[in-house]
Write a protein that holds these residues in place. Sequence first.
Motif, short mmCIF file in Angstrom:
data_model
loop_
_atom_site.label_atom_id
_atom_site.label_comp_id
_atom_site.label_asym_id
_atom_site.label_seq_id
_atom_site.Cartn_x
_atom_site.Cartn_y
_atom_site.Cartn_z
N ALA A 1 -11.39 32.95 2.02
CA ALA A 1 -11.72 31.57 2.37
C ALA A 1 -12.24 31.47 3.79
CB ALA A 1 -10.48 30.69 2.19
N ALA A 2 -11.71 32.32 4.68
CA ALA A 2 -12.15 32.30 6.07
C ALA A 2 -13.63 32.66 6.22
CB ALA A 2 -11.29 33.24 6.91
N PHE A 3 -14.17 33.43 5.25
CA PHE A 3 -15.60 33.72 5.26
C PHE A 3 -16.43 32.46 5.00
CE2 PHE A 3 -14.42 38.19 4.45
CZ PHE A 3 -15.28 38.82 5.34
N LEU A 4 -15.83 31.49 4.31
CA LEU A 4 -16.56 30.33 3.83
C LEU A 4 -16.33 29.06 4.64
CD1 LEU A 4 -15.81 30.91 0.02
CD2 LEU A 4 -17.85 31.60 1.30
N VAL A 5 -15.31 29.06 5.50
CA VAL A 5 -14.98 27.87 6.29
C VAL A 5 -15.51 28.04 7.70
CG1 VAL A 5 -13.08 26.50 7.25
CG2 VAL A 5 -12.93 27.36 4.91
N ARG A 6 -16.31 27.09 8.12
CA ARG A 6 -16.89 27.14 9.46
C ARG A 6 -15.79 27.13 10.53
NH1 ARG A 6 -21.94 25.56 11.29
NH2 ARG A 6 -22.39 24.61 9.25
N ALA B 1 -6.94 33.85 10.85
CA ALA B 1 -8.12 33.04 10.56
C ALA B 1 -8.29 31.90 11.56
CB ALA B 1 -8.03 32.49 9.14
N LEU B 2 -7.19 31.35 12.04
CA LEU B 2 -7.23 30.21 12.97
C LEU B 2 -7.14 30.62 14.44
CD1 LEU B 2 -4.80 27.81 11.05
CD2 LEU B 2 -7.30 27.74 11.06
N GLY B 3 -6.86 31.90 14.70
CA GLY B 3 -6.69 32.35 16.07
C GLY B 3 -5.38 31.90 16.69
N LEU B 4 -4.36 31.69 15.85
CA LEU B 4 -3.06 31.21 16.32
C LEU B 4 -2.02 32.33 16.27
CD1 LEU B 4 -2.83 27.80 14.43
CD2 LEU B 4 -3.32 28.12 16.86
N ALA B 5 -0.91 32.10 16.96
CA ALA B 5 0.28 32.94 16.84
C ALA B 5 1.33 32.11 16.11
CB ALA B 5 0.79 33.37 18.20
N LEU B 6 1.62 32.45 14.86
CA LEU B 6 2.58 31.72 14.06
C LEU B 6 3.88 32.50 13.95
CD1 LEU B 6 0.25 30.52 11.14
CD2 LEU B 6 0.92 29.25 13.20
N ALA B 7 4.89 31.86 13.35
CA ALA B 7 6.24 32.44 13.22
C ALA B 7 6.85 32.59 14.60
CB ALA B 7 6.20 33.73 12.43
N GLY B 8 7.37 33.78 14.94
CA GLY B 8 8.05 33.95 16.22
C GLY B 8 9.44 33.34 16.20
N PRO B 9 10.12 33.27 17.34
CA PRO B 9 11.48 32.71 17.39
C PRO B 9 11.50 31.25 16.94
CG PRO B 9 10.95 33.92 19.40
CD PRO B 9 9.68 33.78 18.64
N ARG B 10 12.50 30.91 16.08
CA ARG B 10 12.60 29.56 15.56
C ARG B 10 14.08 29.19 15.43
NH1 ARG B 10 9.42 32.53 12.63
NH2 ARG B 10 10.56 32.57 10.69
N LYS C 1 -8.38 22.97 5.35
CA LYS C 1 -9.69 23.36 4.81
C LYS C 1 -9.62 24.77 4.23
CE LYS C 1 -12.46 20.58 8.05
NZ LYS C 1 -13.44 20.65 9.18
N LEU C 2 -8.97 25.67 4.97
CA LEU C 2 -8.82 27.04 4.47
C LEU C 2 -8.01 27.05 3.17
CD1 LEU C 2 -8.03 29.02 7.74
CD2 LEU C 2 -9.86 29.56 6.12
N TYR C 3 -6.93 26.28 3.15
CA TYR C 3 -6.10 26.20 1.95
C TYR C 3 -6.90 25.68 0.76
CZ TYR C 3 -3.11 23.73 -1.36
OH TYR C 3 -2.56 23.23 -2.51
N ARG C 4 -7.67 24.63 0.98
CA ARG C 4 -8.44 24.04 -0.11
C ARG C 4 -9.44 25.04 -0.69
NH1 ARG C 4 -6.76 20.07 -2.81
NH2 ARG C 4 -7.21 18.22 -1.59
N VAL C 5 -10.15 25.75 0.19
CA VAL C 5 -11.13 26.73 -0.28
C VAL C 5 -10.42 27.89 -0.98
CG1 VAL C 5 -12.90 28.38 0.43
CG2 VAL C 5 -12.85 26.09 1.43
N ALA C 6 -9.31 28.36 -0.40
CA ALA C 6 -8.54 29.43 -1.03
C ALA C 6 -8.04 29.01 -2.41
CB ALA C 6 -7.38 29.84 -0.14
N ASP C 7 -7.67 27.75 -2.55
CA ASP C 7 -7.21 27.24 -3.84
C ASP C 7 -8.36 27.19 -4.84
OD1 ASP C 7 -5.14 26.32 -5.47
OD2 ASP C 7 -5.61 24.22 -5.08
#
Length: 322
Positions: free
Chosen positions: A222-227, A260-269, A299-305
């Motif tokens: 999906a990341a290939f298809l989402v601007r 795909a988003l350039g984020l750091a997710l998860a980590g300490p929570r 948007k990524l989720y929608r395209v992946a779906d």
Amino acid sequence: MSILIAFLSLAAEFVLGYPDWLFRAIGHPVTWFGRLISFLDGRLNRATDPDALRRKRGVLALLVIVLVPAAIGLGVQILLWFVPMGLIIAALLATSLLSQKSLYEHVEAVADALDTGGLALGRIAVSRIVGRDPESLDRAGVSRAAIESLAENFSDGIVAPAFWTGVGGLAGGAAYKAANTADSMIGHRTPRHEAFGWAAARFDDWINLPASRLTALLIVLAAFLVRGADAKNAWHAVWRDAKKHRSPNAGWPEAAMAGALGLALAGPRSYGGVLVDDVFMGEGGRREADSIDIRQALKLYRVADYLLIALFGLVSAIVIVA
């Protein structure tokens, strides 16, 4: 024709969701499974019993939790073969095992809350979809939590039940959903459930293995298809970070989404006042996120779906022609 049931249910649920009036009238399969799990937990899980016995009873409980819905699903599907439009009815029943529409709406609600009501409303909205302490989250934390929930629930709330419905029809989909519900209710490392819920947690890990990998692949594609999304970084994040996650499955879709988003997710929570120390997915990405990142994730989720539905449609066509 299980794969066709899965495809039709994906297409129907994408449009219809699970109507509120139906939930108010009869509840939802997850609530039905929840009652069975609560009953077994109350009857079989005694704090005074040794851990070895509680673990054995947890295995017995899991067998009941999985086999009862599977037997009912199989029986219903067999009966529907003798009913006009039985395939369509089976597919409509299977839509109750999916959450494409509601997942989008719940995550979008977090972005809307941040944009219209600020952090206070954002915390309220995200508390409906994550288990961590909302009071400990700043605006970026709320945004990351929503995106993590979107990635993980795409896997175990959509791809996995569709996959197991495709493998085993209504029986396979119902068995998966019951097992996944059991993991969410009793598969925790707490004094009450560490022994009794051991089987539920390990079984859930196993049955989510194929879906979590497929979900990561769908997000990368999906990341290939989402601007604005970065498919190459998503691919690298999956192979670099996914295996480092404390969950054998959650890291795959989370790492793909993070990259795909350039984020750091998860980590300490923080959960219930307890800090869970986990590594970052998308290591090196930015931690500052906002509602705009949530909307990009949607948007990524929608395209992946879309890709998921197309994949099941293609496999269905191949099976029918063959």
